[in-house]
Design an enzyme around this catalytic site. Structure first.
Site, PDB file in Angstrom:
ATOM      1  N   ASP A   1       0.785  -1.128   0.083  1.00 27.39           N
ATOM      2  CA  ASP A   1      -0.008   0.094   0.092  1.00 27.39           C
ATOM      3  C   ASP A   1       0.825   1.179  -0.200  1.00 27.39           C
ATOM      4  OD1 ASP A   1      -2.816   1.373   0.464  1.00 27.39           O
ATOM      5  OD2 ASP A   1      -1.675   1.771   2.135  1.00 27.39           O
TER       6      ASP A   1
ATOM      7  N   GLU B   1       1.682  -0.500  -4.954  1.00 30.01           N
ATOM      8  CA  GLU B   1       0.903   0.646  -5.362  1.00 30.01           C
ATOM      9  C   GLU B   1       1.558   1.900  -5.488  1.00 30.01           C
ATOM     10  OE1 GLU B   1      -3.322   2.728  -3.781  1.00 30.01           O
ATOM     11  OE2 GLU B   1      -1.518   2.346  -2.416  1.00 30.01           O
TER      12      GLU B   1
END
Length: 663
Positions: free
Chosen positions: A342, A379
């Site tokens: 993330d 990401e």
């Protein structure tokens, strides 16, 4: 407890580990803190009685001690005294081991009075309410289970939330719905196998805590991007079946999925912690060594490149070690197959926070043999300066490709007519990823993910509807490139509008599943799941987010699984090679090579794609019929939209259609 044998112990491994000293069984405790002047290990028995042990031995900045006769199930934490009055440390506040494998206690932060227990400026002892680590035995019978190592080019990822995936499944025993055990149930395994996905990507399953603003509102963090203990399994997904624990149930789930040929990828959060801003409640790393674990600016304030109050300083050697040790634990002890990071740009931030594609953390990760076998996905952005780094990660990383999402939705829903952008994304986004040794699989293609609209909502809403989040609809992404086809929402929709939405949905799905690169499908998109227009449902742990199996669209599911099956037959999709004139031809509607004028004419909005001289895609993004003159060959329609007709080498394709033919 005070009759224990005590030895100085060893600095590594960090955390609590069972170790034999001079033939005596015991546990080694090791904690890094460069800011501590003194460290106390605190053990708590079943009645909550506390025993304290001063860590007198220090190797560098690692404090350590060895104790005999520490029963399994003993809870523990640390009390830290700071070197100076300005150090963020308070021995009256119990700190959680950053290496804790099991944690108990979820603090109530719903009021200022309750939060004060975790305020470092407060002088009261908070051991009775602080989260604590638990000493456990890690034994588990894996029965020769190993990482599957499915080739990237044959990988189809399915992103899901453990609870939301099964909470409303009426064919599962009620007591296990929403749990790791439910995900491993034969009915769910059969479903995933029938769909044809090869890997599930789980939203965070690390031990987490609802943030202050959510607890104040009585809401819960459904997505799980609020980490408290990265080594520990989140217990709210545990079924509480007899003879199991959250950890053993998680491991059993992984083993069953592996037996079914399905990899397990974890979404992990190393970019920030739930401790948030400096004046917020403190549970662990801030109170242990704030300067090492977090980025600070020149004035000493937190650098908030995550939007979550703090940013982990992954350029510090010990913070990097914490990340690598954690990844190793999940792979070597829990057998997960990979990770999605993330806000992954934080991984590469060094030297005052700038992004470095050769950052030391990347080198540390790939130097570990067990991690070399894993799938690593980033990401590739955060919200800091120069935080958008799509295409700039090391060769061994795959990356979420938001350009694929945006170009495809604009092409199909906004009728952009950008044939070149469509072709570039279909071919694997070589404009972004073709450099060095990178292959097409490095582009993780997606139309939707947990963050944003579901696919059904993407074709049903022009605007986000996030009112339930309690932020007056200000939160969530505004640029969704969605299209409601003339009616906002999913209630009382005319059949003509529903038909148009279905055509758009199918075209988007087929573009995703038949593009070069690694496709990622959001759970529920294959059968038309809706979140009622909420595109930021992170705090909706309820029927807004849980998959609505009772509204199952069988036609859409069948189309999705058929398209995945087709994908597995196309050499140009499973060879992991960049497309070239040897295997792809871009043709106009007359079956001739597209000219420069064809590429730049946004009014055409139609093309043909010939792959391997065997597969033919007919693309019509117009809201009207389109006639295609096929290239030479004996063509058979594999999939066609409603209204498609074929006569000899002429095919008339209905509006908004992605048709597949095979020679």
């Amino acid at each position: 407890m005070n009759t224990k044998r005590i030895k100085t112990g060893k600095p590594y491994p960090l955390g609590c580990t069972a170790q034999i000293e001079d033939g005596v069984s015991g546990h080694n405790f090791s904690l890094f803190s460069s800011e501590a002047s003194a460290v106390e290990l605190c053990l708590f028995d079943q009645e909550g009685n506390e025993s304290k042990f001063q860590l007198t031995q220090k190797t560098g900045d690692v404090w350590h001690i060895w104790l005999s006769d520490v029963p399994l199930g003993t809870e523990y934490g640390y009390r830290i005294s700071g070197k100076t009055d300005r150090t963020l440390a308070n021995p009256n506040k119990l700190m959680l081991d950053p290496y804790a494998k099991v944690v108990v206690g979820k603090p109530d932060l719903s009021s200022a009075e309750k939060r004060a227990w975790f305020d470092l400026s407060d002088s009261r002892d908070n051991a009775h309410v602080a989260p604590k680590a638990v000493i456990i035995e890690d034994d588990f019978d894996w029965e020769n289970d190993q990482l599957l190592q499915t080739p990237w080019a044959k990988t189809v990822i399915y992103e899901l939330n453990v609870k939301g995936f099964t909470q409303l499944r009426e064919d599962l025993p009620a007591q296990i719905r929403g749990s790791y055990a439910a995900l491993a149930h034969p009915n769910m395994i059969a479903y995933l196998q029938e769909l044809g996905v090869t890997a599930i990507e789980l939203l965070p399953v690390n031990y987490q805590l609802d943030e202050v603003h959510l607890q104040e509102k009585g809401l819960h963090n459904y997505w799980g991007y609020s980490p408290l203990a990265m080594f520990a399994v989140e217990p709210k997904y545990w079924s509480k079946q007899a003879g199991s624990s959250p950890l053993t149930e998680f491991k059993a789930m992984v083993k069953v999925l592996h037996q079914a040929g399905i990899e397990v990828i974890l979404d992990v959060v190393f970019n920030h912690s739930v401790e948030s801003e400096q004046h917020f409640p403190t549970f662990s790393q801030r109170g242990i060594d704030d300067k090492a674990y977090h980025w600070h600016d020149e004035q000493g304030y937190y650098c908030n490149w995550t939007g979550c109050g703090n940013t982990m300083n992954l350029s510090h050697p010990m913070t990097r070690r914490w990340v690598v040790d954690c990844l190793r634990y999940w792979v070597e002890e829990c057998h997960v197959d990979g990770f999605r990071f993330d806000l992954g740009a934080v991984l590469g931030r060094e030297n005052q926070g700038g992004f470095n594609p050769q950052a030391q953390l990347f080198a540390d990760i790939i130097a570990v043999p067990s991690l070399q076998q894993c799938k690593l996905i980033s990401e590739p952005w955060d919200i800091g300066d120069f935080g958008y780094q799509v295409g700039n990660f090391p060769d061994y990383f795959a990356e979420w490709n938001d350009r694929f999402r945006d170009d495809m939705t604009r092409f199909w829903l906004w009728k952009s007519g950008e044939n070149g952008a469509f072709a570039e994304r279909l071919a694997g986004s070589s404009d972004i990823f073709k450099r060095g040794e990178r292959k097409p699989h490095c582009s993780v293609n997606y139309i939707t993910a947990h963050d944003g609209f579901t696919l059904r909502d993407l074709v049903s809403y022009n605007q986000k509807h996030n009112w339930a989040n309690g932020e007056e609809n200000r939160d969530g992404r505004n640029e969704n490139y969605s299209y409601n086809h003339g009616v906002e929402g999913i209630e009382n929709v005319p059949s003509a509008v529903e038909n148009a939405r279905m055509l758009s949905t199918i075209s988007l799905l087929m573009s995703l599943l038949l593009s070069n690169g690694t496709p990622m499908l959001l759970a529920g998109d294959e059968f038309g799941n809706s979140q009622f227009g909420n595109n930021n449902a992170y705090c909706q742990d309820n029927e807004i987010t849980w998959l609505k199996w009772q509204s199952f669209n069988q036609r859409l599911f069948d189309l999705t699984k058929q398209t995945i099956a087709i994908r597995k037959q196309i050499a140009s999709l499973y060879n992991d090679l960049w497309w070239s004139p040897d295997n792809v031809q871009w043709l106009n509607v007359m079956g001739k090579p597209k000219s420069i004028d064809d590429w730049h004419n946004r009014e055409i909005k139609a093309l043909q794609v010939l792959l391997d001289n065997r597969w033919l895609f007919l693309i019509n993004s117009k809201a009207e019929l389109q006639t295609f003159l096929l290239p030479e060959g004996d063509w058979e329609v594999v999939y066609h939209a409603a209204g498609t007709t074929m006569q000899d080498n002429l095919v008339e394709v209905g509006d908004i259609a992605f048709c597949v033919l095979q020679k």
